[in-house]
Design a protein around this motif. Structure first.
Motif, PDB file in Angstrom:
ATOM      1  N   SER A 159       6.974   0.684   8.495  1.00 51.75           N
ATOM      2  CA  SER A 159       7.079   1.256   7.227  1.00 51.75           C
ATOM      3  C   SER A 159       8.139   0.877   6.326  1.00 51.75           C
ATOM      4  CB  SER A 159       7.040   2.788   7.367  1.00 51.75           C
ATOM      5  OG  SER A 159       5.974   3.262   6.862  1.00 51.75           O
ATOM      6  N   THR A 189       0.842  -1.080   0.001  1.00 45.50           N
ATOM      7  CA  THR A 189       0.219   0.025  -0.124  1.00 45.50           C
ATOM      8  C   THR A 189       0.867   1.223  -0.234  1.00 45.50           C
ATOM      9  OG1 THR A 189      -0.361  -0.299   2.367  1.00 45.50           O
ATOM     10  CG2 THR A 189      -2.055  -0.970   1.073  1.00 45.50           C
ATOM     11  N   THR A 190       1.968   1.443   0.815  1.00 44.88           N
ATOM     12  CA  THR A 190       2.593   2.545   0.883  1.00 44.88           C
ATOM     13  C   THR A 190       3.242   3.167  -0.269  1.00 44.88           C
ATOM     14  OG1 THR A 190       3.093   1.893   3.310  1.00 44.88           O
ATOM     15  CG2 THR A 190       4.484   3.685   2.065  1.00 44.88           C
ATOM     16  N   ASP A 249      -0.250   7.587   6.178  1.00 44.83           N
ATOM     17  CA  ASP A 249      -0.009   6.351   6.526  1.00 44.83           C
ATOM     18  C   ASP A 249       0.442   5.841   7.946  1.00 44.83           C
ATOM     19  OD1 ASP A 249       0.606   3.736   5.496  1.00 44.83           O
ATOM     20  OD2 ASP A 249       2.699   4.339   4.891  1.00 44.83           O
ATOM     21  N   GLU A 250       0.200   4.534   8.062  1.00 42.22           N
ATOM     22  CA  GLU A 250       0.400   4.065   9.474  1.00 42.22           C
ATOM     23  C   GLU A 250      -0.407   4.807  10.620  1.00 42.22           C
ATOM     24  OE1 GLU A 250       2.895   1.578  10.355  1.00 42.22           O
ATOM     25  OE2 GLU A 250       3.414   1.418   8.230  1.00 42.22           O
TER      26      GLU A 250
HETATM   27 MG    MG Z   1       3.283   0.559   4.844  1.00 40.77          MG
END
Ligand code: MG
Ligand code: ADP
Length: 615
Positions: free
Chosen positions: A322, A59-60, A152-153
């Motif tokens: 991450s 996804t990132t 994110d996260e």
């Molecule tokens: Mg990620």
């Protein structure tokens, strides 16, 4: 290759490199790739999308890229912001996305964090730390430069991320026709986000992580268990680098020393076996970014006929989310973290070593399965793990003093009393924070808005007390000196990190002796100042390297202090009430003026020693 089937990179106007196709093929194997058409179509029809992706699903790296490449979504002409919780993660993710787009950071793919601003007019995808995005929002809370914001996260609930979520909740209504909000989270507690954003839509992406085999200890660990595990894994574990999570830098250095000693003491056993030599690298937030880069760089290809060896990375929690650290297949996890916790009742901070949560332990384990199957060795028994570890971490906003956060919230045009917190801090903490800010003259008596002085203070990215010191320092004639002093305080975590971490009792004694040579009777602040001034002088004489080595100083801290100093100077000098004033160091009141300036910002925190250790 004939020119007809040669693909041109629209961003660089050059033919794609061979590496581009290798990475594109790799990306196509990630689980998110099949889901991209569906995800993009949901984003087109919904303004707030919650994406729950298992770590490793892609996804990132893939979703933000697909959004900026999509014809319909890119029409707005505004940038996409992708937040990361840490500088290291922002740096690595930006580098990876740029590489996948066959460009370099600083053009199409930008990077922004405290200490770096690589953004230009052609930037369409900006990887930015959540803290820096809060800074942007403080200048203009409607964030007009961005058409898409990807948090994110989000499950990590850093303070900055939680503040951004509150702000975005309001922007979702205010900018409902030109802002897309995407909240990415690795856990399944999507309900929290769905409830928080009315009308939001959930998408999930599963799979991706390679298998990670979890092993526990048969007995609780002692002080050598981590070192023994490292040596054992190096000797008989399969190929791949080792990543160790510890809670503090002191422990990190002790472990590295012990491992290096064992390796050099028994070369036959540890040096020459089939994997090759082991090299040790520390990784923590106070290292310079260059040193962090060196640590996480992959092992260089071995010269012909030599064994490639292994890297041992001993890290604090900065590498836990991450990031993909290439080649790591073994994770050794102490399952511990050090946290600074604020107690609003007696207004004090304490530093505690605690168990991480199970969610964090899973993230850490995941670092072993990013590029192939891996192993995690948890430094506790299986029973202990299930008994002692909480399911989720306590969100950081519940553990801080809310002082600078209250200023941030005011600066974003909201009030801390009515802000839509996704996780609310304790009411006592907000009340206490507002009363301290009032006493410092930064907010009005009703706690409803910033005063003019509060406006000036809120712009400075240092703690509130230090910001007051900086702003007041021209009155005491020592604004130049205070800039150096406060920058040193910031860079060294209040003086904790200014010397290297001793790894032997002898070294510890030596550092104590060196410290005395810089020591000032009036305390740590002036000692730090003296260290900085001596280092600057050594820089001017081109002897900084020797100086740092001889005095066992942490060069990264000194360089960070220098950068912080410049950044703060630029912000302060734009305020017409502020001017840069030097003291004459031969005058008797040289240090006294500095102490007065310090007291001006810290008078609420002054304690008088009565006898012995009571205050
Ligand atoms: Mg990620
Ligand atoms: P997610 O955010 O879903 O956890 P990412 O998009 O960060 O996943 O990465 C997906 C996969 O892409 C990783 O598991 C890894 O295999 C690969 N990858 C990402 N970044 C790198 C990198 N810097 N070097 C090598 N592989 C990488």
């Amino acid at each position: 290759m004939s020119s007809s089937n040669m693909e041109i990179n629209p961003f660089t106007k050059k033919a794609y490199s061979a590496n581009f196709f290798v990475l594109r093929n790799l990306a196509q194997t990630l689980p998110v790739s099949q889901r991209l058409p569906q995800l993009l179509s949901t984003i087109k029809t919904s303004n707030v999308v919650i994406v729950v992706g298992e770590t490793g699903s892609g996804t990132t790296t893939q979703l933000p890229k697909a959004i900026v490449l999509d014809d319909e979504l890119k029409k707005s002409g505004k940038k996409l912001a992708l937040t990361q919780n840490r500088r290291l993660a922002a740096q690595l993710i930006a580098a990876r996305i740029a590489e996948e787009m066959d460009t370099q950071i600083g053009n199409v793919v930008g990077l922004k964090h405290r200490g770096r601003d690589s953004i230009n007019q052609s930037t369409i995808l900006e990887v930015i730390t959540d803290g820096s995005l809060v800074e942007v929002a403080k200048n203009d809370p409607s964030l007009p430069a961005y058409g898409v914001i990807v948090i994110d996260e989000a499950h990590q609930h850093t303070v900055a991320t939680d503040l951004l979520l509150g702000l975005l909740k309001e922007l979702a209504t205010k900018r409902n026709d030109d802002l897309k909000i995407i909240i990415m989270s690795a856990t399944t507690d999507a309900g929290l986000f769905l409830n928080f954003f009315p009308g939001s839509v959930l998408e999930t992406v599963s799979g991706g992580e390679h298998k990670v085999l979890v092993q526990y200890l048969a007995e609780p660990p002692d002080e050598n268990t981590i070192v023994e595990t490292i040596l054992q894994v190096h000797l008989i574990g399969r190929a791949g680098n080792i990543l160790v999570f510890v809670s503090g830098v002191g422990e990190m250095m002790r472990i590295i020393k012990k491992v290096e000693k064992a390796l050099s003491g028994d070369k036959a056993r540890f040096g020459e076996h089939e994997i090759g030599p082991l090299t040790c690298w520390p990784l923590h937030a106070t290292l310079s970014l260059e040193a962090q880069d060196d640590a996480i760089d992959s092992v260089p290809p071995a010269p012909r006929g030599e064994l490639i060896g292994r890297k041992l990375l001993v890290s604090t929690n900065i590498a836990e989310t991450s990031v993909t650290l290439t080649g790591v297949t073994h994770v050794i996890d102490s399952c511990k973290v050090k946290s600074k916790i604020w107690n609003p009742c007696d207004e004090s901070w304490c530093l505690r070593e605690l168990w991480v949560s199970k969610a964090v332990a899973r993230q850490r384990a995941g670092r072993a399965g990013r590029t192939r199957e891996g192993n995690v060795y948890r430094m506790c028994t299986e029973g202990g793990f299930h008994e002692a570890l909480l399911e989720h971490s306590v969100p950081a906003i519940k553990e801080g003093d809310m002082l600078s956060e209250c200023l941030d919230i005011f600066k974003m045009g909201r009030s801390p009393l009515t802000f839509p917190y996704i996780v609310a801090p304790a009411t006592e903490t907000i009340g206490k924070a507002l009363s301290i800010l009032f006493q410092l003259g930064l907010v009005d008596a009703r706690g409803q808005d910033l005063t003019a002085r509060g406006q000036d203070i809120a712009r400075l990215p240092v703690n509130v007390y230090s910001a007051v010191v900086l702003l007041e320092s021209p009155e005491y004639g020592c604004s130049d000196e205070m800039l150096s002093l406060i920058s040193m305080m910031e860079a060294s975590d209040g003086g904790i990190d200014v010397f290297i971490k001793p790894s032997t009792p002898d070294e510890k004694a030596e550092i104590r002796r060196i410290r005395k040579t810089f020591c000032h009777v009036s305390g740590d602040h002036l000692t730090l100042f003296n260290i900085y001034m001596s280092w600057r002088q050594a820089c001017n004489e081109n002897t900084a390297d020797d100086f740092v080595k001889k005095n066992k100083l942490n060069a990264g801290v000194l360089r960070t202090a220098d950068r912080t100093r410049l950044q703060l100077f630029r912000m302060l000098i734009s305020n017409e009430k502020w001017e840069l004033l030097y003291m004459d160091s031969s005058k008797p009141d040289y240090y006294l003026a500095m102490l007065k300036a310090l007291a001006a910002g810290n008078y609420l925190r002054v304690a008088k020693r009565t006898e012995g250790r009571t205050y």
